[in-house]
Design a protein around this motif. Structure first.
Motif, PDB file in Angstrom:
ATOM      1  N   PHE A  94      -2.686  -2.641  15.827  1.00 30.21           N
ATOM      2  CA  PHE A  94      -3.618  -3.138  14.819  1.00 30.21           C
ATOM      3  C   PHE A  94      -4.933  -3.577  15.441  1.00 30.21           C
ATOM      4  N   PRO A  95      -6.057  -3.155  14.842  1.00 30.63           N
ATOM      5  CA  PRO A  95      -7.335  -3.755  15.225  1.00 30.63           C
ATOM      6  C   PRO A  95      -7.401  -5.165  14.631  1.00 30.63           C
ATOM      7  N   GLU A  96      -8.386  -5.942  15.030  1.00 23.62           N
ATOM      8  CA  GLU A  96      -8.460  -7.319  14.531  1.00 23.62           C
ATOM      9  C   GLU A  96      -8.850  -7.407  13.065  1.00 23.62           C
ATOM     10  N   LYS A  97      -9.762  -6.571  12.627  1.00 21.95           N
ATOM     11  CA  LYS A  97     -10.243  -6.634  11.245  1.00 21.95           C
ATOM     12  C   LYS A  97      -9.573  -5.529  10.431  1.00 21.95           C
ATOM     13  N   VAL A  98      -8.618  -5.922   9.602  1.00 22.35           N
ATOM     14  CA  VAL A  98      -7.814  -4.962   8.847  1.00 22.35           C
ATOM     15  C   VAL A  98      -7.783  -5.328   7.369  1.00 22.35           C
ATOM     16  N   VAL A  99      -7.886  -4.290   6.538  1.00 22.00           N
ATOM     17  CA  VAL A  99      -7.555  -4.409   5.125  1.00 22.00           C
ATOM     18  C   VAL A  99      -6.256  -3.636   4.945  1.00 22.00           C
ATOM     19  N   LEU A 100      -5.240  -4.320   4.457  1.00 20.09           N
ATOM     20  CA  LEU A 100      -3.933  -3.714   4.226  1.00 20.09           C
ATOM     21  C   LEU A 100      -3.797  -3.422   2.737  1.00 20.09           C
ATOM     22  N   LEU A 101      -3.740  -2.140   2.387  1.00 20.31           N
ATOM     23  CA  LEU A 101      -3.631  -1.716   0.988  1.00 20.31           C
ATOM     24  C   LEU A 101      -2.177  -1.442   0.651  1.00 20.31           C
ATOM     25  N   LEU A 102      -1.664  -2.179  -0.321  1.00 18.90           N
ATOM     26  CA  LEU A 102      -0.295  -1.989  -0.794  1.00 18.90           C
ATOM     27  C   LEU A 102      -0.311  -1.127  -2.048  1.00 18.90           C
ATOM     28  N   GLY A 103       0.718  -0.301  -2.213  1.00 23.90           N
ATOM     29  CA  GLY A 103       0.761   0.620  -3.336  1.00 23.90           C
ATOM     30  C   GLY A 103       1.429   0.052  -4.571  1.00 23.90           C
ATOM     31  N   LYS A 104       1.515   0.914  -5.565  1.00 23.92           N
ATOM     32  CA  LYS A 104       2.201   0.571  -6.812  1.00 23.92           C
ATOM     33  C   LYS A 104       3.690   0.486  -6.539  1.00 23.92           C
ATOM     34  N   GLU A 105       4.385  -0.232  -7.409  1.00 23.09           N
ATOM     35  CA  GLU A 105       5.802  -0.513  -7.215  1.00 23.09           C
ATOM     36  C   GLU A 105       6.663   0.743  -7.016  1.00 23.09           C
TER      37      GLU A 105
END
Length: 155
Positions: A94-105
């Protein structure tokens, strides 16, 4: 770490993610609607985490623009999704600056959003069931990010 849960529509999952994000000191949790904080089930599961965890609202239609904004700020956009090009969480740094996108159920991350991420990460699975609950998947990635950042700070 910014966690985008704008595609998650079940209150217990949003509450659990709020609690997890607070425990691991995420920068922000993005939810589809801030009014979820008033839901009795949310309050019971989040256990006041929303008082300490910065929450931001972004509807599904706003996610693409939000990802673009974070990319301009130097964040790497990562989706939790099983694709032909996904990397295993066990092999990803992981890089330090991350946006973690979670999906639909059930459907996961829509193709239109998958095309806008820098990397897809998947969790190795050995059973018959195709995927983990979205809160559980998110929690595992949040922990792995935290673990790696803690190791960097020790080194």
């Amino acid at each position: 770490l910014v966690v985008v849960a704008s595609l998650v529509d079940k209150v217990p999952n949003l509450a659990g993610l709020t609690r997890t994000c607070e425990i691991f000191n995420c920068e922000c949790l993005v939810v589809p609607d801030l009014s979820v904080k008033e839901d009795k089930r949310f309050k019971g599961i989040s256990v006041t985490a929303d008082k300490w965890m910065p929450l931001m609202q972004a509807k599904e239609a706003e996610v693409l623009g939000l990802l673009s904004l974070y990319r301009k700020r130097g964040y790497t956009i990562i989706a939790v999704e099983q694709t032909a090009r996904s990397l295993s969480i066990t092999n990803f740094k992981f890089p330090e600056k991350v946006v973690l996108l979670l999906g639909k159920e059930k459907e996961g991350v829509p193709v239109g959003l998958l095309n806008s991420v820098d990397q897809c990460i998947e969790i190795p699975q050995f059973g018959v069931i195709r995927s983990l609950n979205v809160h559980v998947s998110g929690a595992l990635l949040i922990w792995e990010y935290t673990r790696q950042m803690m190791q960097k700070n020790v080194s």
